[in-house]
Scaffold this motif. Sequence first.
Motif, PDB file in Angstrom:
ATOM      1  N   GLN A 194       0.830  -1.204   0.000  1.00 47.33           N
ATOM      2  CA  GLN A 194       0.000   0.000   0.000  1.00 47.33           C
ATOM      3  C   GLN A 194       0.865   1.255   0.000  1.00 47.33           C
ATOM      4  OE1 GLN A 194      -2.813   0.324   3.205  1.00 47.33           O
ATOM      5  NE2 GLN A 194      -3.867   2.069   2.307  1.00 47.33           N
ATOM      6  N   ALA A 195       1.974   1.205   0.715  1.00 49.34           N
ATOM      7  CA  ALA A 195       2.880   2.356   0.735  1.00 49.34           C
ATOM      8  C   ALA A 195       3.437   2.628  -0.658  1.00 49.34           C
ATOM      9  CB  ALA A 195       4.011   2.115   1.731  1.00 49.34           C
ATOM     10  N   VAL A 196       3.765   1.566  -1.375  1.00 45.72           N
ATOM     11  CA  VAL A 196       4.269   1.722  -2.741  1.00 45.72           C
ATOM     12  C   VAL A 196       3.164   2.258  -3.646  1.00 45.72           C
ATOM     13  CG1 VAL A 196       5.137   0.463  -4.758  1.00 45.72           C
ATOM     14  CG2 VAL A 196       6.032  -0.050  -2.488  1.00 45.72           C
ATOM     15  N   ALA A 197       1.938   1.723  -3.480  1.00 47.71           N
ATOM     16  CA  ALA A 197       0.811   2.191  -4.290  1.00 47.71           C
ATOM     17  C   ALA A 197       0.487   3.654  -4.004  1.00 47.71           C
ATOM     18  CB  ALA A 197      -0.415   1.321  -4.031  1.00 47.71           C
ATOM     19  N   SER A 198       0.748   4.109  -2.777  1.00 45.53           N
ATOM     20  CA  SER A 198       0.437   5.491  -2.387  1.00 45.53           C
ATOM     21  C   SER A 198       1.555   6.465  -2.736  1.00 45.53           C
ATOM     22  CB  SER A 198       0.176   5.552  -0.878  1.00 45.53           C
ATOM     23  OG  SER A 198      -0.868   4.694  -0.499  1.00 45.53           O
ATOM     24  N   VAL A 200       3.302   8.823  -4.676  1.00 46.10           N
ATOM     25  CA  VAL A 200       2.941   9.630  -5.851  1.00 46.10           C
ATOM     26  C   VAL A 200       4.095   9.697  -6.845  1.00 46.10           C
ATOM     27  CG1 VAL A 200       2.210  11.919  -6.609  1.00 46.10           C
ATOM     28  CG2 VAL A 200       1.310  10.970  -4.483  1.00 46.10           C
ATOM     29  N   THR A 201       5.308   9.661  -6.348  1.00 44.90           N
ATOM     30  CA  THR A 201       6.454   9.732  -7.270  1.00 44.90           C
ATOM     31  C   THR A 201       6.520   8.506  -8.175  1.00 44.90           C
ATOM     32  OG1 THR A 201       7.935   8.709  -5.632  1.00 44.90           O
ATOM     33  CG2 THR A 201       7.763  11.111  -5.623  1.00 44.90           C
ATOM     34  N   LEU A 202       5.988   7.392  -7.697  1.00 46.47           N
ATOM     35  CA  LEU A 202       5.979   6.168  -8.501  1.00 46.47           C
ATOM     36  C   LEU A 202       4.719   6.040  -9.346  1.00 46.47           C
ATOM     37  CD1 LEU A 202       7.222   3.578  -5.823  1.00 46.47           C
ATOM     38  CD2 LEU A 202       8.565   4.547  -7.698  1.00 46.47           C
ATOM     39  N   ASN A 203       3.640   6.730  -8.923  1.00 46.70           N
ATOM     40  CA  ASN A 203       2.329   6.483  -9.525  1.00 46.70           C
ATOM     41  C   ASN A 203       1.597   7.762  -9.927  1.00 46.70           C
ATOM     42  OD1 ASN A 203       2.204   3.469  -8.914  1.00 46.70           O
ATOM     43  ND2 ASN A 203       2.518   4.300  -6.868  1.00 46.70           N
ATOM     44  N   ALA A 204       2.347   8.751 -10.359  1.00 44.92           N
ATOM     45  CA  ALA A 204       1.726  10.029 -10.719  1.00 44.92           C
ATOM     46  C   ALA A 204       0.696   9.862 -11.842  1.00 44.92           C
ATOM     47  CB  ALA A 204       2.796  11.039 -11.121  1.00 44.92           C
ATOM     48  N   ASP A 205       1.009   9.084 -12.852  1.00 45.93           N
ATOM     49  CA  ASP A 205       0.084   8.890 -13.976  1.00 45.93           C
ATOM     50  C   ASP A 205      -1.181   8.170 -13.528  1.00 45.93           C
ATOM     51  OD1 ASP A 205       1.882  10.120 -15.634  1.00 45.93           O
ATOM     52  OD2 ASP A 205       2.716   8.268 -16.455  1.00 45.93           O
ATOM     53  N   ALA A 206      -1.034   7.126 -12.718  1.00 48.88           N
ATOM     54  CA  ALA A 206      -2.195   6.378 -12.245  1.00 48.88           C
ATOM     55  C   ALA A 206      -3.090   7.252 -11.377  1.00 48.88           C
ATOM     56  CB  ALA A 206      -1.743   5.154 -11.453  1.00 48.88           C
ATOM     57  N   LEU A 207      -2.490   8.074 -10.517  1.00 39.13           N
ATOM     58  CA  LEU A 207      -3.271   8.965  -9.675  1.00 39.13           C
ATOM     59  C   LEU A 207      -4.050   9.966 -10.512  1.00 39.13           C
ATOM     60  CD1 LEU A 207      -4.100  10.028  -6.904  1.00 39.13           C
ATOM     61  CD2 LEU A 207      -1.992  11.391  -6.874  1.00 39.13           C
ATOM     62  N   ALA A 208      -3.419  10.521 -11.527  1.00 37.66           N
ATOM     63  CA  ALA A 208      -4.095  11.481 -12.402  1.00 37.66           C
ATOM     64  C   ALA A 208      -5.280  10.825 -13.117  1.00 37.66           C
ATOM     65  CB  ALA A 208      -3.113  12.057 -13.413  1.00 37.66           C
ATOM     66  N   ARG A 209      -5.090   9.587 -13.576  1.00 36.26           N
ATOM     67  CA  ARG A 209      -6.182   8.863 -14.244  1.00 36.26           C
ATOM     68  C   ARG A 209      -7.335   8.613 -13.290  1.00 36.26           C
ATOM     69  NH1 ARG A 209      -4.303   3.495 -15.801  1.00 36.26           N
ATOM     70  NH2 ARG A 209      -6.447   3.252 -16.562  1.00 36.26           N
ATOM     71  N   ASP A 269     -14.490   8.368  -2.179  1.00 34.65           N
ATOM     72  CA  ASP A 269     -13.316   9.039  -2.723  1.00 34.65           C
ATOM     73  C   ASP A 269     -12.342   7.937  -3.158  1.00 34.65           C
ATOM     74  OD1 ASP A 269     -14.239  11.638  -2.270  1.00 34.65           O
ATOM     75  OD2 ASP A 269     -13.569  11.572  -0.173  1.00 34.65           O
ATOM     76  N   LEU A 270     -11.156   8.309  -3.580  1.00 35.20           N
ATOM     77  CA  LEU A 270     -10.178   7.308  -3.973  1.00 35.20           C
ATOM     78  C   LEU A 270      -9.754   6.474  -2.755  1.00 35.20           C
ATOM     79  CD1 LEU A 270      -7.850   9.277  -6.423  1.00 35.20           C
ATOM     80  CD2 LEU A 270      -9.838   7.859  -6.952  1.00 35.20           C
ATOM     81  N   VAL A 271      -9.811   5.167  -2.920  1.00 31.62           N
ATOM     82  CA  VAL A 271      -9.410   4.233  -1.862  1.00 31.62           C
ATOM     83  C   VAL A 271      -8.137   3.527  -2.331  1.00 31.62           C
ATOM     84  CG1 VAL A 271     -10.046   2.192  -0.525  1.00 31.62           C
ATOM     85  CG2 VAL A 271     -11.808   3.876  -1.169  1.00 31.62           C
ATOM     86  N   THR A 272      -7.069   3.655  -1.550  1.00 31.39           N
ATOM     87  CA  THR A 272      -5.784   3.070  -1.949  1.00 31.39           C
ATOM     88  C   THR A 272      -5.583   1.725  -1.268  1.00 31.39           C
ATOM     89  OG1 THR A 272      -4.850   5.294  -2.111  1.00 31.39           O
ATOM     90  CG2 THR A 272      -3.319   3.464  -2.129  1.00 31.39           C
ATOM     91  N   THR A 273      -5.327   0.703  -2.081  1.00 31.50           N
ATOM     92  CA  THR A 273      -4.927  -0.609  -1.569  1.00 31.50           C
ATOM     93  C   THR A 273      -3.626  -1.009  -2.270  1.00 31.50           C
ATOM     94  OG1 THR A 273      -6.011  -1.986  -3.241  1.00 31.50           O
ATOM     95  CG2 THR A 273      -7.379  -1.212  -1.412  1.00 31.50           C
ATOM     96  N   ILE A 300     -14.158   0.625  -9.574  1.00 28.97           N
ATOM     97  CA  ILE A 300     -13.263   0.883 -10.700  1.00 28.97           C
ATOM     98  C   ILE A 300     -11.847   0.906 -10.130  1.00 28.97           C
ATOM     99  CG2 ILE A 300     -12.550   2.540 -12.475  1.00 28.97           C
ATOM    100  CD1 ILE A 300     -15.463   3.560 -12.501  1.00 28.97           C
ATOM    101  N   LEU A 301     -10.988   0.089 -10.708  1.00 32.96           N
ATOM    102  CA  LEU A 301      -9.599   0.022 -10.251  1.00 32.96           C
ATOM    103  C   LEU A 301      -8.680   0.666 -11.271  1.00 32.96           C
ATOM    104  CD1 LEU A 301      -7.222  -1.056  -8.499  1.00 32.96           C
ATOM    105  CD2 LEU A 301      -7.341  -3.170  -9.880  1.00 32.96           C
ATOM    106  N   ILE A 302      -7.872   1.596 -10.794  1.00 32.11           N
ATOM    107  CA  ILE A 302      -6.770   2.143 -11.596  1.00 32.11           C
ATOM    108  C   ILE A 302      -5.487   1.602 -10.969  1.00 32.11           C
ATOM    109  CG2 ILE A 302      -5.651   4.203 -12.493  1.00 32.11           C
ATOM    110  CD1 ILE A 302      -8.536   3.781 -13.485  1.00 32.11           C
ATOM    111  N   ALA A 303      -4.863   0.669 -11.658  1.00 36.29           N
ATOM    112  CA  ALA A 303      -3.708  -0.036 -11.089  1.00 36.29           C
ATOM    113  C   ALA A 303      -2.492   0.872 -10.984  1.00 36.29           C
ATOM    114  CB  ALA A 303      -3.378  -1.262 -11.930  1.00 36.29           C
ATOM    115  N   THR A 304      -1.769   0.710  -9.900  1.00 36.52           N
ATOM    116  CA  THR A 304      -0.513   1.434  -9.699  1.00 36.52           C
ATOM    117  C   THR A 304       0.645   0.530 -10.119  1.00 36.52           C
ATOM    118  OG1 THR A 304      -0.636   0.693  -7.395  1.00 36.52           O
ATOM    119  CG2 THR A 304      -1.339   2.946  -7.865  1.00 36.52           C
ATOM    120  N   LYS A 305       1.865   1.017  -9.927  1.00 36.01           N
ATOM    121  CA  LYS A 305       3.059   0.245 -10.298  1.00 36.01           C
ATOM    122  C   LYS A 305       3.007  -1.115  -9.608  1.00 36.01           C
ATOM    123  CE  LYS A 305       8.138   0.449 -10.167  1.00 36.01           C
ATOM    124  NZ  LYS A 305       8.375   0.480 -11.613  1.00 36.01           N
TER     125      LYS A 305
END
Length: 326
Positions: A194-198, A200-209, A269-273, A300-305
């Motif tokens: 979850q820390a990796v998914a949260s 932002v430096t790793l998942n900026a594109d996914a967060l924007a989507r 709101d956005l739920v991070t797992t 709806i899931l927007i996958a992170t790294k």
Amino acid sequence: MENSEHPPLETPSSTTTLPWLRVRWQLVVKILLWLVAFFILGVAVFSYGIYRVRWQNPTVSTITKVLPFPAAMVNWRIVSLYEFNSRFDAYKKAITYNQDYDFSDPKNTDDIHKQQDALLTRMIDLKLEEQLARSRGISVSSDEVDRELETIAVQAQVDPSNLDDLVNNIYGWSRQQFIANVVIPQIRERKLQQAVASDVTLNADALARAQDVLQQITAGGDFAKLAEQYSDDPSSKPQGGDLGWNPSGAFVTEFEDAVSRLEIGKTSDLVTTQFGYHIVQVLGRTGEGTADAKTHVRHILIATKPFTDWLAQQTEQSKVWKFPVI
């Protein structure tokens, strides 16, 4: 008058005592050197037997329990041979508990070696995850352990009071061994994911989507159509994100908490797992307040790294050694 004074008493001079002290110290040093030499020789012999001859007997087990012969090292931290063998013994017990598999059959040797290698790789990953979690300030509380045990009991469809017996029958472990070997690493890995998914430096594109999709829903967009268009969950995407009716404990903790707080028809709101960013809707509830309670959910899931990709990068940047124990 005669001189009655007696001559002064002679005291041992340093010149007479020093040779004896030297002899004694030389003897002590020699004994210590011999002990060290025998110890080193013993370790060398056992190392040869363990790593080259593959000794497996109760004596070896006892010695490796006392002396931390490594099965692997991760950034100079040891995954001990005793720990590896103990885990594989538990694995064998679990396999034979669930299916008919003969670990003594020579025909299965290659397959068993693959299983051992997979276990050692997993233990290396867990050792590295422990270090990475510590560097990020991630810890596991006793409350989290208790909650995880309850979830495991629900998933195993046993009463929590009978979980210890089930664990012992499957793995041969006590409750504390199960917590140390399975529960804590499982929670820690999920929190690290979850820390990796949260991040932002790793998942900026996914967060924007994810924020864009949430904005469309908030503006009145059709949830099901947006799920079909944007969701990265292949199993629910064709159904418009519908996950069906599920009992309590069916989802990971963060998702479960979001579902429990939502009113019917409302959007989260956005739920991070550990899987990424979720947008969740509750469509209905039944049997509330009973053991048969279920909730109808879509998301709806927007996958992170992918965590596995990130962990592989961390492994490449770490010092990892595997010893010839298989």
